[in-house]
Design an enzyme around this catalytic site. Structure first.
Site, PDB file in Angstrom:
ATOM      1  N   ASN A  45      -2.780  -8.369  -0.783  1.00 21.20           N
ATOM      2  CA  ASN A  45      -2.568  -6.726  -1.111  1.00 21.20           C
ATOM      3  C   ASN A  45      -1.740  -5.634  -2.248  1.00 21.20           C
ATOM      4  O   ASN A  45      -0.934  -6.027  -1.569  1.00 21.20           O
ATOM      5  CB  ASN A  45      -2.652  -5.762   0.565  1.00 21.20           C
ATOM      6  CG  ASN A  45      -3.364  -4.571   0.342  1.00 21.20           C
ATOM      7  OD1 ASN A  45      -3.372  -3.938  -0.786  1.00 21.20           O
ATOM      8  ND2 ASN A  45      -2.950  -3.649   0.739  1.00 21.20           N
ATOM      9  N   CYS A  92      -3.579  -1.430  -2.329  1.00 24.01           N
ATOM     10  CA  CYS A  92      -3.627  -0.253  -1.771  1.00 24.01           C
ATOM     11  C   CYS A  92      -2.222   1.044  -2.319  1.00 24.01           C
ATOM     12  O   CYS A  92      -1.471   0.871  -2.397  1.00 24.01           O
ATOM     13  CB  CYS A  92      -2.651  -0.228  -0.411  1.00 24.01           C
ATOM     14  SG  CYS A  92      -2.647   1.476   1.042  1.00 24.01           S
ATOM     15  N   THR A 108     -10.233   0.775  -2.871  1.00 27.94           N
ATOM     16  CA  THR A 108     -10.777   2.207  -2.929  1.00 27.94           C
ATOM     17  C   THR A 108     -10.085   3.044  -4.154  1.00 27.94           C
ATOM     18  O   THR A 108      -8.696   2.298  -4.244  1.00 27.94           O
ATOM     19  CB  THR A 108      -9.518   2.984  -1.872  1.00 27.94           C
ATOM     20  OG1 THR A 108      -8.243   2.873  -1.414  1.00 27.94           O
ATOM     21  CG2 THR A 108     -10.568   2.552  -0.002  1.00 27.94           C
ATOM     22  N   GLY A 152     -16.944  -2.699   4.606  1.00 25.20           N
ATOM     23  CA  GLY A 152     -15.682  -1.654   5.095  1.00 25.20           C
ATOM     24  C   GLY A 152     -16.211  -0.507   5.390  1.00 25.20           C
ATOM     25  O   GLY A 152     -16.025  -0.433   6.817  1.00 25.20           O
TER      26      GLY A 152
END
Lengths: 316, 285
Positions: free
Chosen positions: A136, A139, A202, A274
């Site tokens: 990740n 984020c 996102t 998601g």
């Protein structure tokens, strides 16, 4: 449909490389599925391509102050802030449940420093039953959530190269749409040793309560997800597919089988569901079924027949 | 094959975890307050307990995107079929959509979800404190206690801003419990806040207090009754995306020993014992 017209059942198996083989192309997106416990009340975890668990850091994190979610036009913003149980509790308390239910597990890993990513990855590498790691670097919700690695190709490549030398597990790198250069980022992590890229995380956004003149989210900024981001995600997946040889995993507003098929046509070898899981916990199974029906109807024998089959230009 | 790449051709309606329901009636019972009665042809879950909620899908086209959580106001099982009552106030786009539903409209919902109100031990007296649209789950509790033969132990206190916004409790023949009402402008019942009604009520060591309403109201109830009653329970509200524990969006701060922690309103709640809550819990709800 009569028996003699019946099409062969398409092969939904996906080999993402370095041992990560999915029985079908549909995974759950990190941060939308917890650690599988609540979801298992609704669906059989072994029917999913893979479960991508909520991002794991070295130590537990409490997450951001509320409010943490706000609805937006055809989407939502979240500012959960990477709340998680930490790698030790994950291995001791969460992973056994997932394995017991027959899930293929991909662990989303996050950190504030290269060293933290490395320590978490090394801990996970001692559990030989993990299918892979999703790195990740995207984020948007905490300052030390790894997003700094996701904005700069050199930093991302440095992180991936370090992780590559530390583990034999599949490394899927989750790219941020907030980076301006998706092809450059995808190429950088591929050259550093990534086995696949997943995108998009996102899109950073915010909302304001005009009555109180306060941010709608406790964390001020949040990550936009849902149908609103699907066209952006589709474009970025198409760009990434054109830039790298490693598999591309498509994420962004997939709620129905036809959305997943679009991502596959754009170049995804697999997809993640998601936000749509929040609306109906059986969405991933519905997407799997619909992809199979699509391939069957189109006379395609495997996902490879559809993947990257986009026709651009004069149809002739 | 001629299907091509048309979006419609691979849309599969199932499987789904949502329950199919149909609108029986949908009526505006006070200004901006609607009473929705849903019929479910196949009820396959356990019977909801008072305080539990459902996530109602408002739209299938992704806008509005999220389900809306509603405390169940009433539930009646008739063999395999069931009837559910939801009382909602129009506050935004989603609830605005819901006012367009009429008899026969299909509705899909997830639930029942969350943990309901713990039932009172025998011999205790129950004070139910409802502020505005916090009324529905307390109606479910009052109805449940009444049908269990304990209606006599219940006092329901209900406050609203004014008469126009108020649900007339006399229109609920099955309620069967004592109640008192108040309005901020005095247009119906006593003038004042529901916490003024509470101040006038007799609270003792055999009292259980159940509250649902705006956060400032519940904080005031908590301050007033903590340590003065057997126990108190609060149904908190929070923005939530999923309703079943996976999004972690509905976090609220609660006590954990001398420390604090975040818990999920949808899964650890929505009903919490007053012992767990602090002033900050209400500020965030």
């Amino acid at each position: 449909m009569t028996g003699k017209n019946r099409k062969a059942v398409p092969d939904l198996t996906v080999d993402l490389g370095r041992g990560l083989v999915l029985k079908n192309p549909v995974m759950t997106a990190s941060g939308t599925f917890g650690y599988g416990e609540e979801a298992s009340a609704y669906l059989d975890l072994s029917e999913l391509g893979a479960v991508v668990v909520k991002g794991i850091s070295e130590e537990p994190r409490r997450g951001n102050p509320p409010p943490r979610v706000v609805e937006t036009p055809a989407g939502m913003l979240n500012s959960i802030g990477l709340q998680n149980v930490g790698v030790k509790a994950f291995l001791a308390e969460k992973l056994p449940f997932l394995l017991d239910r027959g899930a293929t597990v991909v662990v989303n890993v996050l950190g504030s420093t290269v060293e933290e990513y490395l320590r978490v990855t090394e801990r996970l590498s001692t559990a030989p039953v993990i299918g892979g790691i999703e790195v990740n670097i995207s984020c948007p919700n905490v300052k030390e959530g790894g997003v700094q690695f996701g904005m700069c190709p050199d930093m991302a490549a440095g992180l991936v190269a370090s992780l590559r030398s530390a583990t034999d597990l599949h490394l899927m790198v989750k790219l941020s749409p907030n980076s301006g250069d998706i092809p450059g980022m995808a190429r950088a992590v591929e050259e550093a040793g990534a086995d696949s890229v997943s995108l998009i995380n996102t899109i950073t956004g915010m909302d304001i309560d005009i009555r109180t003149r306060r941010p709608a989210l406790g964390g001020v900024f949040g990550g936009l997800s849902g149908p609103a981001i699907r066209p952006v995600a589709l474009r970025m997946v198409y760009e990434a597919f054109g830039a790298v040889r490693i598999p591309v995993v498509g994420i962004g507003g997939i709620a129905d089988p036809e959305h997943a098929v679009k991502f596959i046509i754009a170049g995804s070898l697999a997809v993640q569901v998601g936000t749509a899981f929040f609306l109906d916990p059986l969405t991933p199974l519905r997407v799997i079924k619909g992809i199979e029906e699509y391939l069957s109807r189109e006379g395609m024998l495997s996902l490879a027949d559809a993947r990257g089959s986009l026709v651009v230009g004069d149809p002739g | 094959m001629t299907a091509g790449h048309d979006d419609r051709h691979c849309a599969a309606p199932s499987p789904s975890a949502l329950m199919e329901a149909e609108v029986l009636t949908n009526t505006e019972v006070a200004a901006g307050l609607w009473r929705l009665r849903l019929g479910m042809p196949q009820w396959s879950r356990s019977e909801p307990s008072p305080g539990q909620f459902v996530m109602v899908r408002v739209s299938d086209d992704g806008d509005p995107l999220l389900g809306r959580p509603f405390g169940i106001a009433g539930f009646w099982l008739h063999g395999p079929t069931a009837e559910m009552e939801i009382i909602f106030r129009v506050v935004g786009k989603g609830t605005g959509f819901m006012t367009r539903w009429s008899s026969g409209s299909p509705v899909r919902l997830l639930g029942p979800l969350g943990n309901g109100f713990p039932l009172p031990p025998l011999g205790s007296r129950c004070i139910l404190v409802a502020g505005g649209v916090g009324l529905p789950p307390l109606l479910a509790l009052a109805r449940s206690l009444e049908s269990g033969g304990r209606g006599g132990d219940v006092l329901l206190l209900y406050g609203e801003a004014n008469r126009d916004r108020m649900l007339d409790l006399d229109t609920l023949p099955d309620l069967g419990v004592r109640f008192a009402t108040c309005t901020e402008d005095g247009s119906c019942g006593r003038e004042g806040l529901v916490t003024d009604l509470l101040a006038a009520a007799e609270i003792g060591e055999d009292s259980l207090v159940y509250a649902c309403g705006p956060a400032p109201m519940m904080r005031a109830v908590h301050e007033r009754v903590s340590g003065r009653c057997l126990d108190s329970f609060y149904s908190l509200e929070s923005r939530m995306a999923c309703g079943f524990g996976v999004c972690a969006g509905c976090a609220v701060e609660v006590r954990e020993g001398d420390e604090w922690t975040y818990v999920r309103v949808c899964s650890e709640g929505p009903v919490f014992s007053g012992d767990l809550l602090t002033e900050r819990s209400f500020r965030q709800a």
